[in-house]
Scaffold this motif. Structure first.
Motif, PDB file in Angstrom:
ATOM      1  N   TRP A  39       4.732  33.872-119.958  1.00  0.00           N
ATOM      2  CA  TRP A  39       3.873  33.588-118.897  1.00  0.00           C
ATOM      3  C   TRP A  39       3.854  34.018-117.632  1.00  0.00           C
ATOM      4  O   TRP A  39       3.040  33.655-116.643  1.00  0.00           O
ATOM      5  CB  TRP A  39       3.130  32.087-119.406  1.00  0.00           C
ATOM      6  CG  TRP A  39       3.174  31.687-120.066  1.00  0.00           C
ATOM      7  CD1 TRP A  39       3.739  31.573-121.348  1.00  0.00           C
ATOM      8  CD2 TRP A  39       1.788  32.079-121.109  1.00  0.00           C
ATOM      9  NE1 TRP A  39       3.375  30.906-122.338  1.00  0.00           N
ATOM     10  CE2 TRP A  39       1.951  31.638-122.737  1.00  0.00           C
ATOM     11  CE3 TRP A  39       0.268  32.739-120.367  1.00  0.00           C
ATOM     12  CZ2 TRP A  39       0.723  31.573-123.062  1.00  0.00           C
ATOM     13  CZ3 TRP A  39      -0.217  32.659-121.495  1.00  0.00           C
ATOM     14  CH2 TRP A  39      -0.155  32.512-122.554  1.00  0.00           C
ATOM     15  N   GLN A  40       5.420  33.712-116.905  1.00  0.00           N
ATOM     16  CA  GLN A  40       5.993  33.892-115.583  1.00  0.00           C
ATOM     17  C   GLN A  40       5.617  35.169-115.494  1.00  0.00           C
ATOM     18  O   GLN A  40       5.099  35.593-114.306  1.00  0.00           O
ATOM     19  CB  GLN A  40       7.378  33.052-115.782  1.00  0.00           C
ATOM     20  CG  GLN A  40       6.582  31.719-115.422  1.00  0.00           C
ATOM     21  CD  GLN A  40       8.079  31.231-115.785  1.00  0.00           C
ATOM     22  OE1 GLN A  40       9.159  31.255-114.877  1.00  0.00           O
ATOM     23  NE2 GLN A  40       8.622  29.548-116.065  1.00  0.00           N
ATOM     24  N   LEU A  41       6.267  35.793-116.135  1.00  0.00           N
ATOM     25  CA  LEU A  41       6.601  37.413-115.353  1.00  0.00           C
ATOM     26  C   LEU A  41       4.888  38.307-116.212  1.00  0.00           C
ATOM     27  O   LEU A  41       4.896  39.899-115.394  1.00  0.00           O
ATOM     28  CB  LEU A  41       7.686  38.418-115.932  1.00  0.00           C
ATOM     29  CG  LEU A  41       8.636  37.848-115.592  1.00  0.00           C
ATOM     30  CD1 LEU A  41      10.157  38.085-116.131  1.00  0.00           C
ATOM     31  CD2 LEU A  41       8.863  37.700-114.555  1.00  0.00           C
ATOM     32  N   GLY A  42       3.845  38.196-116.676  1.00  0.00           N
ATOM     33  CA  GLY A  42       3.209  39.081-117.534  1.00  0.00           C
ATOM     34  C   GLY A  42       3.004  40.252-118.406  1.00  0.00           C
ATOM     35  O   GLY A  42       4.202  41.199-117.788  1.00  0.00           O
ATOM     36  N   SER A  43       3.011  40.084-120.140  1.00  0.00           N
ATOM     37  CA  SER A  43       3.396  41.104-119.978  1.00  0.00           C
ATOM     38  C   SER A  43       1.948  41.629-121.665  1.00  0.00           C
ATOM     39  O   SER A  43       0.895  40.218-121.874  1.00  0.00           O
ATOM     40  CB  SER A  43       4.444  40.871-120.944  1.00  0.00           C
ATOM     41  OG  SER A  43       5.144  42.208-122.325  1.00  0.00           O
ATOM     42  N   LEU A  44       2.153  42.021-121.926  1.00  0.00           N
ATOM     43  CA  LEU A  44       1.274  42.792-123.055  1.00  0.00           C
ATOM     44  C   LEU A  44       1.759  42.573-124.319  1.00  0.00           C
ATOM     45  O   LEU A  44       1.285  43.864-125.800  1.00  0.00           O
ATOM     46  CB  LEU A  44       0.528  43.486-123.204  1.00  0.00           C
ATOM     47  CG  LEU A  44      -0.557  43.067-121.475  1.00  0.00           C
ATOM     48  CD1 LEU A  44      -0.956  45.385-121.282  1.00  0.00           C
ATOM     49  CD2 LEU A  44      -1.396  42.505-122.350  1.00  0.00           C
TER      50      LEU A  44
END
Length: 334
Positions: free
Chosen positions: A181-186
């Motif tokens: 949630w803190q770094l963002g990823s798919l």
């Protein structure tokens, strides 16, 4: 312009199906899709290629396009609502509020109640954050631009502090999810995520596009918009709700990805002007294009590891934001 950007997006999507740690020829990609759709015989494509293309890359690319379009359209609508080109889902605190709602749902165990809990919590957090920011920094009260930035920074910092608290009390298993949630990823995208986010995206997009003309009227000022017959209070509430819906859904399935809602609407505004009838859909296409290209680079540049998607957006958006601030400062001095 819409057709040109749509064509570029389709090319980027097709290229992302083939590019990655395991590179596939374009023909193999088409064969894998054809086999899965029943157009071709199963012997015409390897099981590995079908699994990689259909189970890993296609849902990831579709989710990335939806996330990018959601953040960009929300950013364009927030800039119209606040009358401030520096408004952004991250800068005004809505992204951090949505992330806070999702993180709280994970740490407090509410996610065990069902897969719908995290998107709902993210939407509630984003709606609360943007509502508080708007109430404290409503246009027309003193120096609206400076107040908006200060309130947005304060709201983002407060939400980040609460996210830090939940991170502190989280278990080791939960910490692995919170980094997402803190770094963002798919990286964890699958067909279930696509199925869950698509209805939210469709509703938010449809409703925001219907508010294109009211957004143009708000650009004249709240008093002038009222004289033209616009219900300003109702329109503000709708814009807040639908923007929070799009951002909450995006954050719930991709984590915090900043500055997309700031950079993309400015680029779209340079291409088609300030009218929201064209600005909103073009922003959506450009946002989808940006995230698809960035995610393809994130999983390709350092295989088998993946660079967090939020790092790409921050590296692009932070210098652009500073340039905007300095440009507005120089205009103010002039």
């Amino acid at each position: 312009m819409l057709l040109l950007v749509l064509g570029a997006l389709l090319l980027a999507v097709l290229a992302s199906f083939a590019v990655g740690p395991l590179r596939l020829p374009p023909l193999s990609v088409l064969q894998a899709i054809g086999v899965k759709l029943g157009v071709l015989d199963a012997a015409q494509a390897s099981a590995r290629d079908v699994a990689v293309v259909w189970q890993l890359r296609i849902p990831r690319v579709l989710l990335g396009a939806i996330v990018g379009a959601s953040l960009a359209m929300a950013g364009a609508s927030l800039q119209g609502l606040f009358g401030n080109p520096l408004a952004d889902p991250g800068i005004v605190g809505v992204s951090q509020g949505a992330a806070l709602g999702a993180v709280a749902a994970i740490v407090l165990g509410a996610a065990a109640l069902g897969g719908w809990v995290i998107p709902l919590a993210a939407f509630a957090g984003g709606a609360a954050a943007i509502s508080i920011t708007y109430l404290l920094a409503r246009p027309g009260r003193g120096d609206g631009n400076a107040t908006l930035l200060l309130v947005g920074i304060a709201m983002a910092a407060f939400c980040s502090a609460l996210i830090g608290f939940f991170t502190y009390i989280a278990t080791e298993a939960q910490l692995q999810s919170l980094v997402f949630w803190q770094l963002g990823s798919l990286a964890s995208a699958d067909w279930r995520d696509v199925a869950a986010v698509t209805p939210l995206f469709a509703v938010g997009t449809f409703c925001l596009l219907r508010l294109a003309t009211p957004l143009d009227m708000l650009a004249l000022g709240e008093r002038q918009a009222q004289h033209l017959g616009l219900d300003v209070t109702r329109t503000r509430r709708r814009l807040v709700a639908f923007s929070a819906l799009l951002v909450g859904a995006a954050v719930a399935f991709a984590g915090s990805i900043g500055f997309v809602g700031l950079v993309v609407p400015h680029v779209a505004r340079l291409l088609v002007g300030p009218g929201h009838r064209w600005l909103l859909p073009l922003s959506g296409l450009l946002g989808a294009l940006l995230i698809v290209v960035a995610d393809t680079a994130a999983r390709t540049l350092d295989p088998p590891s993946e660079i967090p998607l939020g790092l790409f957006s921050a590296a692009l958006g932070a210098p652009f934001f500073l340039w905007l601030v300095m440009q507005r400062r120089s205009k103010g001095a002039a």
